[in-house]
Design an enzyme around this catalytic site. Structure first.
Site, PDB file in Angstrom:
ATOM      1  N   ALA A  55     -23.267  33.694 -96.333  1.00 40.02           N
ATOM      2  CA  ALA A  55     -22.170  34.560 -96.798  1.00 40.02           C
ATOM      3  C   ALA A  55     -20.996  33.651 -97.111  1.00 40.02           C
ATOM      4  O   ALA A  55     -20.621  32.819 -96.284  1.00 40.02           O
ATOM      5  CB  ALA A  55     -21.784  35.578 -95.738  1.00 40.02           C
ATOM      6  N   GLU A  56     -20.421  33.795 -98.288  1.00 34.44           N
ATOM      7  CA  GLU A  56     -19.411  32.828 -98.725  1.00 34.44           C
ATOM      8  C   GLU A  56     -18.126  32.899 -97.917  1.00 34.44           C
ATOM      9  O   GLU A  56     -17.292  32.003 -98.008  1.00 34.44           O
ATOM     10  CB  GLU A  56     -19.135  32.961-100.228  1.00 34.44           C
ATOM     11  CG  GLU A  56     -18.488  34.250-100.683  1.00 34.44           C
ATOM     12  CD  GLU A  56     -19.513  35.245-101.209  1.00 34.44           C
ATOM     13  OE1 GLU A  56     -20.642  35.254-100.680  1.00 34.44           O
ATOM     14  OE2 GLU A  56     -19.175  36.002-102.130  1.00 34.44           O
ATOM     15  N   ASN A  57     -17.950  33.942 -97.115  1.00 31.19           N
ATOM     16  CA  ASN A  57     -16.778  33.956 -96.237  1.00 31.19           C
ATOM     17  C   ASN A  57     -16.971  33.092 -94.995  1.00 31.19           C
ATOM     18  O   ASN A  57     -16.102  33.073 -94.119  1.00 31.19           O
ATOM     19  CB  ASN A  57     -16.373  35.387 -95.859  1.00 31.19           C
ATOM     20  CG  ASN A  57     -17.492  36.200 -95.246  1.00 31.19           C
ATOM     21  OD1 ASN A  57     -18.639  36.096 -95.682  1.00 31.19           O
ATOM     22  ND2 ASN A  57     -17.195  36.973 -94.246  1.00 31.19           N
ATOM     23  N   SER A  97     -17.864  26.391 -97.021  1.00 33.29           N
ATOM     24  CA  SER A  97     -18.762  27.417 -97.530  1.00 33.29           C
ATOM     25  C   SER A  97     -18.951  27.285 -99.042  1.00 33.29           C
ATOM     26  O   SER A  97     -20.077  27.298 -99.546  1.00 33.29           O
ATOM     27  CB  SER A  97     -18.194  28.794 -97.195  1.00 33.29           C
ATOM     28  OG  SER A  97     -19.120  29.795 -97.506  1.00 33.29           O
TER      29      SER A  97
END
Lengths: 228, 218, 218, 228
Positions: A55-57, A97
């Site tokens: 997840a890019e967060n 990320s």
């Protein structure tokens, strides 16, 4: 033209993408980023345990959506959905990320789109003068992930083709799409051309051409989708 | 222990018209009490640098309703449609930066790098007016670093020196913003004695932190 | 568990003429057993990318004595005077990059940034031939990223997936190199069950690691 | 010209730098990076606990040199000397470490030099065609630290001045020196000029001028060094 319900169409698209990943993961471990909407549903159909979700967060090893009692507002995916951890997961800041993404470490991203054109150019971030204002990580994902898989319904709610000759909306990335999966067909971008690899059981090639603005070639190995 | 201040003392250090970075992703990992106090302050004409603007009237969304915002630099305002409205009406100026570029540009400011090249946004509207350069036959965009007068960040624990650790996906942009502003104010859930955080696991060394303020007050 | 290999299996994956990054600072945090096996291998014409070259005949210094090295990219060879000798005699080609630029350029390769600007080395011999640019009235040098075919790194513990944690100042360049090579081989002191490393403290997520090899053999 | 022994000269230089830091630290917390040689000795004379040492190989909160039984080859400073930890110390990778330096977070660096000139330009990394080949973090430190303090003996072993009109050796950074501390004088770079602030008790201004190639001004507030 609607031969299957929207709900079923979405499920089918997610299943087809999951089938693809399950097969790839027989050969090697896969690291995948899933966008919001249909892409998120892909996780529900993946069976191979050699696939890890990013997840890019700031998380690798994203687990299933949290059930009511498990929800933690500080443990979410990029769509703000509370999720769970998997064994061996890790947390990191947003630059690391996106470093994973931009640096080519993510094997595939699955995203939705408003339009995809014959050259694989994608428009999925903004409809001018609309109520939405945001690009999020879409541009980073399409330029950074090794494979970009578009998961979208074949036509708009008004029945307009989304696979077009040339994108008219503001674009997210030039020629970045690698695979386009709709409920009607699975297309691969090969040598800068759209090639149909799978077709829905409900329709003919003629009908598919009618609801597709983009020109496409038909694979000599065309298969009918394996859908239940 | 001079770093330790109350929420109000911390907010009093901020000047009107400041550029303020705020850590968060949606409503995860944002400095709640600091934002609350900021919304109750007289501070106006602020430039808010953050991933998003929370939800309508919630979190950073409060500052927009209070007309405290002059400009936004960020990437995703779809969770708060009031931003697009204010932008369309010309009330605020919004600069969109792709999320990965946004993160990297903040880190760059923190580590003394004024600009870098990224493939992200090449050929799109967001690359307009930006310098491009070809490396290995691929087009890259030059992006400048993003810094701020103030960073309001959220951490899980601080020790008394100001070393910080974070909590799950509440980490997000917080450690980056801690490096990129002149005044860094951290709101933490808990302050622990120096020496109790594992030196291998400290994410933000205390050199980056100017003020610590505990969520529950001190 | 396919990532787990013996030292020899790991070294067998490297081709002659490869560029190889090696984590270390002096003799802290270098992959001892891997370097030993590399020194005993037939591999030649190597480009070694590392902070320094250990001491004469020790650590990476062995590779120089064995004439396995074609070129070096690094920053500090004063601990191994044999490097200056080999360079002066034209036996090897040495490219010096300031240490901070070296670290940042390796990270840049790992995160997909082909070049960045730094004030370091402006006006010096090491900036010769490099593109310069002015930001805010200060001169900056454009530095390109540094990547490699292989990275040999040293970590303290790996879990079975390949998540890594490091030990004190043995961390140095290791986590950066883990991101910047096509094939990343980690030598670790200990392999622990997946799930036993704290997700908040993992420094190198397993996505970056291709092969794990334990110091004591597996 | 040698009025005090080399050993005493080095100790004096380290003491003078430490005095300066102790005073600065009354106002604010200081984060300092110490180079190899005389600069390392500065740590022995610092008394203010509001000073934290950074080592560019990835540590903040460097403690004293390790005693024989404490030595750990994986806990070293940038000079490869085994050191100890302090409470609240932390470890990080080299890009973060130099991020602290390049990003202007380090208040001061203390380094040695072969030459420093009237404009504060420093030469300290290489003597051409010598046996040494290495730049290390010197260039990053002089361009990144907020204050650059040169700690060096006033003349070479052969008695040549090291404070020169113009550097002849390959330079490390242009105009980066802020303070030059030798056993004979303490000079501040002010408005692009060297200004003498402190002078050794053993010598006169005339003698100092004789052993200093660089031109310098004399502060109206010139003090005699406070040395034991």
């Amino acid at each position: 033209m609607q031969v299957i319900s929207e709900e079923k169409a979405k499920q089918r698209i997610a299943k087809l993408v999951a089938q693809y990943f399950d097969k790839c993961a027989e050969e090697k471990t896969l690291f995948i980023n899933l966008g919001v909407g249909i892409p998120t549903m892909v996780a529900d159909y993946i069976t191979n345990t050699n696939i890890f979700l990013q997840a890019e967060n700031g998380m690798l090893g994203v687990g299933k959506a949290a059930s009511e009692g498990q929800k933690d507002r500080n443990l979410i995916n990029a769509g703000r959905v509370p999720i769970t951890e998997t064994s061996g997961c890790s947390f990191f800041d947003s630059s690391t990320s996106f470093g994973m993404i931009r640096g080519g470490h993510i094997d595939a991203t699955v995203i939705g789109a408003f339009e995809v054109d014959e050259e694989g150019t994608i428009a999925n971030w903004i409809i001018p003068n609309g109520k939405q204002l945001g690009v999020g990580g879409a541009m980073d994902l399409v330029s950074g992930a090794r494979q970009v898989i578009i998961a979208m319904q074949h036509t708009t709610k008004k029945g307009q083709p989304k696979l077009v000759k040339k994108c008219k909306l503001p674009i997210t990335g030039v020629g970045e799409a690698d695979i386009v999966v709709t409920e009607m067909g699975v297309f691969f971008l090969e040598n800068n051309k759209l090639v149909l690899k799978q077709i829905a059981p409900e329709i003919s090639l003629d009908i598919l051409s009618c609801i597709t603005e983009a020109d496409f070639e038909v694979s000599s190995d065309l298969k009918v989708m394996d859908v239940d | 222990m001079k770093k330790l201040k109350s929420i109000q003392e911390a907010i009093n250090m901020i000047k009107p018209g400041s550029s303020i970075m705020v850590g968060s992703f949606g409503l995860a990992g944002y400095p709640e009490k600091l934002i609350e106090a900021l919304a109750e302050s007289e501070l106006k004409d602020l430039t808010i640098i953050s991933n998003d603007l929370g939800s309508p009237g919630i979190g950073l969304g409060k500052l927009l309703r209070n007309n405290q915002i002059k400009a936004l630099i960020g990437n995703y305002y779809n969770w708060n449609p009031e931003v697009a409205m204010a932008n369309n009406e010309g009330k605020i100026k919004v600069t969109l930066v792709p999320q990965g570029t946004f993160a990297e540009a903040i880190r760059a400011a923190g580590v003394g790098i004024p600009a870098f090249f990224t493939p992200t946004s090449a050929g799109t509207d967001l690359a307009q007016g930006k310098e491009i350069k070809i490396f290995n036959e691929r087009t890259y965009i030059m992006e400048e670093s993003i810094k701020a007068d103030v960073a309001l960040i959220r951490a899980y624990k601080a020790d008394e020196l100001g070393n910080l650790v974070y909590y799950k996906t509440a980490r997000n942009f917080n450690p980056l913003m801690a490096m990129a502003a002149n005044l860094v104010i951290a709101e933490v859930d808990e302050i622990v004695p120096t020496g109790t955080l594992d030196p291998e696991c400290i994410v933000t060394p205390h050199i980056f932190v100017d003020v610590i303020t505990a969520k529950e007050g001190i």
